[in-house]
Scaffold this motif. Sequence first.
Motif, mmCIF file in Angstrom:
data_model
loop_
_atom_site.group_PDB
_atom_site.id
_atom_site.type_symbol
_atom_site.label_atom_id
_atom_site.label_comp_id
_atom_site.label_asym_id
_atom_site.label_seq_id
_atom_site.Cartn_x
_atom_site.Cartn_y
_atom_site.Cartn_z
ATOM 1 N N THR A 55 0.830 -1.210 0.000
ATOM 2 C CA THR A 55 0.000 0.000 0.000
ATOM 3 C C THR A 55 0.867 1.263 0.000
ATOM 4 O O THR A 55 0.462 2.309 -0.485
ATOM 5 C CB THR A 55 -0.990 -0.045 1.187
ATOM 6 O OG1 THR A 55 -1.789 1.107 1.161
ATOM 7 C CG2 THR A 55 -0.289 -0.124 2.527
ATOM 8 N N HIS A 57 5.421 2.148 -0.334
ATOM 9 C CA HIS A 57 6.732 1.525 -0.612
ATOM 10 C C HIS A 57 6.605 0.385 -1.628
ATOM 11 O O HIS A 57 7.238 -0.664 -1.477
ATOM 12 C CB HIS A 57 7.368 0.989 0.680
ATOM 13 C CG HIS A 57 7.734 2.047 1.671
ATOM 14 N ND1 HIS A 57 8.998 2.551 1.792
ATOM 15 C CD2 HIS A 57 6.985 2.701 2.598
ATOM 16 C CE1 HIS A 57 9.018 3.465 2.764
ATOM 17 N NE2 HIS A 57 7.809 3.578 3.254
ATOM 18 N N SER A 96 13.272 1.230 -1.044
ATOM 19 C CA SER A 96 12.037 1.505 -1.778
ATOM 20 C C SER A 96 11.774 3.006 -1.822
ATOM 21 O O SER A 96 12.360 3.766 -1.053
ATOM 22 C CB SER A 96 10.869 0.813 -1.052
ATOM 23 O OG SER A 96 10.900 1.108 0.338
ATOM 24 N N PHE A 114 14.271 1.817 3.948
ATOM 25 C CA PHE A 114 15.552 1.147 4.198
ATOM 26 C C PHE A 114 15.251 -0.023 5.132
ATOM 27 O O PHE A 114 15.267 0.127 6.355
ATOM 28 C CB PHE A 114 16.512 2.158 4.846
ATOM 29 C CG PHE A 114 17.972 1.807 4.763
ATOM 30 C CD1 PHE A 114 18.491 0.759 5.511
ATOM 31 C CD2 PHE A 114 18.831 2.530 3.946
ATOM 32 C CE1 PHE A 114 19.842 0.449 5.437
ATOM 33 C CE2 PHE A 114 20.182 2.227 3.870
ATOM 34 C CZ PHE A 114 20.695 1.182 4.623
ATOM 35 N N VAL A 128 12.926 -1.697 9.917
ATOM 36 C CA VAL A 128 12.132 -1.205 8.785
ATOM 37 C C VAL A 128 12.151 0.320 8.833
ATOM 38 O O VAL A 128 11.213 0.962 9.320
ATOM 39 C CB VAL A 128 10.681 -1.747 8.842
ATOM 40 C CG1 VAL A 128 10.026 -1.646 7.458
ATOM 41 C CG2 VAL A 128 10.651 -3.187 9.312
ATOM 42 N N PHE A 143 -1.342 8.855 9.710
ATOM 43 C CA PHE A 143 -0.589 8.182 8.646
ATOM 44 C C PHE A 143 -1.438 7.899 7.396
ATOM 45 O O PHE A 143 -1.033 8.254 6.284
ATOM 46 C CB PHE A 143 0.052 6.894 9.186
ATOM 47 C CG PHE A 143 0.895 6.194 8.158
ATOM 48 C CD1 PHE A 143 2.177 6.643 7.862
ATOM 49 C CD2 PHE A 143 0.411 5.087 7.457
ATOM 50 C CE1 PHE A 143 2.954 6.015 6.899
ATOM 51 C CE2 PHE A 143 1.186 4.455 6.495
ATOM 52 C CZ PHE A 143 2.456 4.921 6.213
ATOM 53 N N SER A 199 14.939 5.346 12.760
ATOM 54 C CA SER A 199 14.101 6.538 12.961
ATOM 55 C C SER A 199 13.424 6.589 14.335
ATOM 56 O O SER A 199 13.623 7.519 15.091
ATOM 57 C CB SER A 199 13.051 6.704 11.859
ATOM 58 O OG SER A 199 13.665 6.653 10.589
ATOM 59 N N HIS A 200 12.616 5.599 14.664
ATOM 60 C CA HIS A 200 11.990 5.589 15.990
ATOM 61 C C HIS A 200 13.042 5.418 17.078
ATOM 62 O O HIS A 200 14.155 4.950 16.820
ATOM 63 C CB HIS A 200 11.046 4.388 16.141
ATOM 64 C CG HIS A 200 9.928 4.369 15.186
ATOM 65 N ND1 HIS A 200 8.767 5.060 15.392
ATOM 66 C CD2 HIS A 200 9.776 3.734 14.016
ATOM 67 C CE1 HIS A 200 7.943 4.846 14.392
ATOM 68 N NE2 HIS A 200 8.537 4.049 13.530
ATOM 69 N N LEU A 281 8.704 11.073 16.897
ATOM 70 C CA LEU A 281 9.337 10.642 15.636
ATOM 71 C C LEU A 281 9.671 11.804 14.699
ATOM 72 O O LEU A 281 10.324 11.601 13.680
ATOM 73 C CB LEU A 281 8.388 9.645 14.941
ATOM 74 C CG LEU A 281 8.813 8.988 13.643
ATOM 75 C CD1 LEU A 281 10.117 8.217 13.796
ATOM 76 C CD2 LEU A 281 7.728 8.049 13.120
ATOM 77 N N MET A 332 3.780 6.103 17.093
ATOM 78 C CA MET A 332 3.856 5.658 15.694
ATOM 79 C C MET A 332 4.378 4.219 15.632
ATOM 80 O O MET A 332 3.878 3.389 14.879
ATOM 81 C CB MET A 332 4.787 6.579 14.907
ATOM 82 C CG MET A 332 4.271 7.980 14.731
ATOM 83 S SD MET A 332 2.991 8.063 13.473
ATOM 84 C CE MET A 332 3.959 7.843 11.993
ATOM 85 N N ARG A 336 2.703 0.755 14.156
ATOM 86 C CA ARG A 336 3.386 -0.054 13.138
ATOM 87 C C ARG A 336 3.511 -1.511 13.591
ATOM 88 O O ARG A 336 3.510 -2.421 12.771
ATOM 89 C CB ARG A 336 4.760 0.537 12.827
ATOM 90 C CG ARG A 336 4.695 1.905 12.179
ATOM 91 C CD ARG A 336 6.086 2.432 11.876
ATOM 92 N NE ARG A 336 6.692 1.736 10.754
ATOM 93 C CZ ARG A 336 8.014 1.685 10.531
ATOM 94 N NH1 ARG A 336 8.856 2.261 11.362
ATOM 95 N NH2 ARG A 336 8.487 1.044 9.475
ATOM 96 N N SER A 339 0.405 -2.828 12.257
ATOM 97 C CA SER A 339 0.007 -2.629 10.867
ATOM 98 C C SER A 339 0.698 -3.561 9.859
ATOM 99 O O SER A 339 0.080 -4.012 8.893
ATOM 100 C CB SER A 339 0.288 -1.163 10.488
ATOM 101 O OG SER A 339 -0.198 -0.915 9.212
ATOM 102 N N ALA A 343 -0.864 -6.196 7.163
ATOM 103 C CA ALA A 343 -0.692 -6.006 5.716
ATOM 104 C C ALA A 343 -0.157 -7.281 5.066
ATOM 105 O O ALA A 343 -0.555 -7.643 3.952
ATOM 106 C CB ALA A 343 0.271 -4.847 5.456
#
Length: 500
Positions: A55, A57, A96, A114, A128, A143, A199-200, A281, A332, A336, A339, A343
């Motif tokens: 949905t 990347h 991606s 990445f 991720v 999001f 990131s997180h 974040l 966030m 994730r 999520s 997915a």
Amino acid sequence: MSYDRRPTLTTTAGAPAPTNDTARTAGPRGPVLLEDYQLLEKLAHQNRERIPERTVHAKGWGLQGTFTVTHDITRYTRAGLFSRVGNSCDVLSRWSTVAGELGAADAERDVRGFSLKFYTEEGNWDMVGNNTPIFFVRDPYKFPDFIHTQKRHPKTNMRSPEAMFDFWAGQPESVHQVTILMSDRGIPKNPAHMHGYGSHTFSMWNAQGERHWVKFHFRSQQPIENYTNEEAKKLIGETRESFQEDLWNMIQDGKHPKWTMYIQVMKEGEEHRYPFNPFDLTKVWSHKDYPLIEVGELEMHTVPENYFQMVENAAFSPSNVVPGIGYSPDKMLQARVFSYADAHRYRLGTHYEALPANAPKSGVQHYHKDGQMRFFRNDSGNPNAYYEPNQYEDAPVADPSVNEPPLRIDADAYRHKQEITEDDFVQPRALYKEVLNDEERERLHQNMAGAMDPCSDAVKERWYAVLERVHPDYAAGVRRACESAPALPVTPDTPTKVAQ
Ligand code: NDP
Ligand code: HEM
């Protein structure tokens, strides 16, 4: 080649196939007979060749490689992977773009995903992340709306800069990430020439049960190289697959891209004393406050033998952690954790974790049973042990020693909104004023002006007001660039003045 040396083509049921090019018909001119099952099978398979694209990347490039621990971090984590210097494991990477579809051009301006899957001796650990250390929003409610603004407009079926800047202007915390996106690093030359970030804020806990908050960094050993809008525009006219080509050529030439892994570490408890929420974040931890600690080396050396099997079927999820690595309260990240596996069940099916790209190399023993495409045994290895508790000594049991240490949470359950404050502009300001040089700042103005050129004046004014809070020079620079008719950016499906 002589035909008798080649393997015999078979039906999907394994019977030798008499033909692969001639339908069974009533007479030389047809019609086709329904009993030509092989033909039916071939057409039916073709109808099922596509799986839903991710949905977000959707367009990606992957390699296989190795991660090796070079420095001891056992004081922070009990993870088996980091238990000794020299330990190593296989890794699958997937890079991606975020917004483009499966056929998007590689050199578009976008954040790059990445993703790394570490096949450790204690199961899979997935990182991720992105090629940026922060993100556009900090509450998971936002999001899906953010992604809607990145995808196609319901009527024009084109990308809509009006929607993007309208959303960002309404979410001023986005300005940090938008600044990076519109800077030189918004179009990396290829994945080898960019850094990766978890990131997180995550966590690590050690053998004594002590927890630290941690940020992950993968710093490229190749120089950071990017394309300007003009270079990317020309390149996309020549090839839409520049990343895939570069990675392919690199590996064919024996050049293996490498990254050095670092962590930033904050002791549990310090989060209450830090001047801002360290689980936000949209913010980094300054290197000056939390210096990078070296951990290991990532070397990507192999093009997967089969792209669909290893890259399209890859299921990366922040929920995949191993004992010694954990989450943090970051809202966030919490979303994730739900999520991605959801997915994957939709995109790949119930048993996506048993596919070759995702199967842990350390083995799997659990009591989940049956389900579509359960092609492996539906017991735990002992046919009697398909429930728990049970009496069988060879049946799997949980190991309480890998329980994450308790995390004290003593707070009101409420919809706590993180309002915009001056803190939200400190870091984009540092990036704009202290990290970027004059030429980089001017290109940032130009890139942003090009991206927002199709927007209405109302949206532009709201966005200038956000930039003004970062720095008056920033707002003035972008306004000036907008008023001098900037070149449109490279994204090939970015429309001109439509989609408002
Ligand atoms: P530092 O000077 O130690 O770090 C600056 C960082 O910015 C370096 O990692 C540098 O990467 C990176 N950088 C340079 N140009 C860009 C760009 N166009 N887009 C994104 N990153 C870029 O300072 P601080 O740690 O105090 O951070 C200052 C500001 O730098 C932050 O407010 C943030 O905006 C940005 N930043 C900070 C990072 C962090 O983890 N602390 C990570 C990335 C950005 P390189 O070393 O390759 O030049
Ligand atoms: C892919 C959801 C935020 C990085 C995905 C996918 C979903 C998703 C559903 C597709 C997964 C698949 O089909 O395999 C979300 C949600 C988010 C969020 C709900 C926030 C609440 C982020 C953030 C980052 C990120 C903050 C980076 C720091 C990625 C990457 C991929 C991805 C790299 C591609 C994974 C791959 O290579 O297969 N995201 N995402 N996402 N997301 Fe997110």
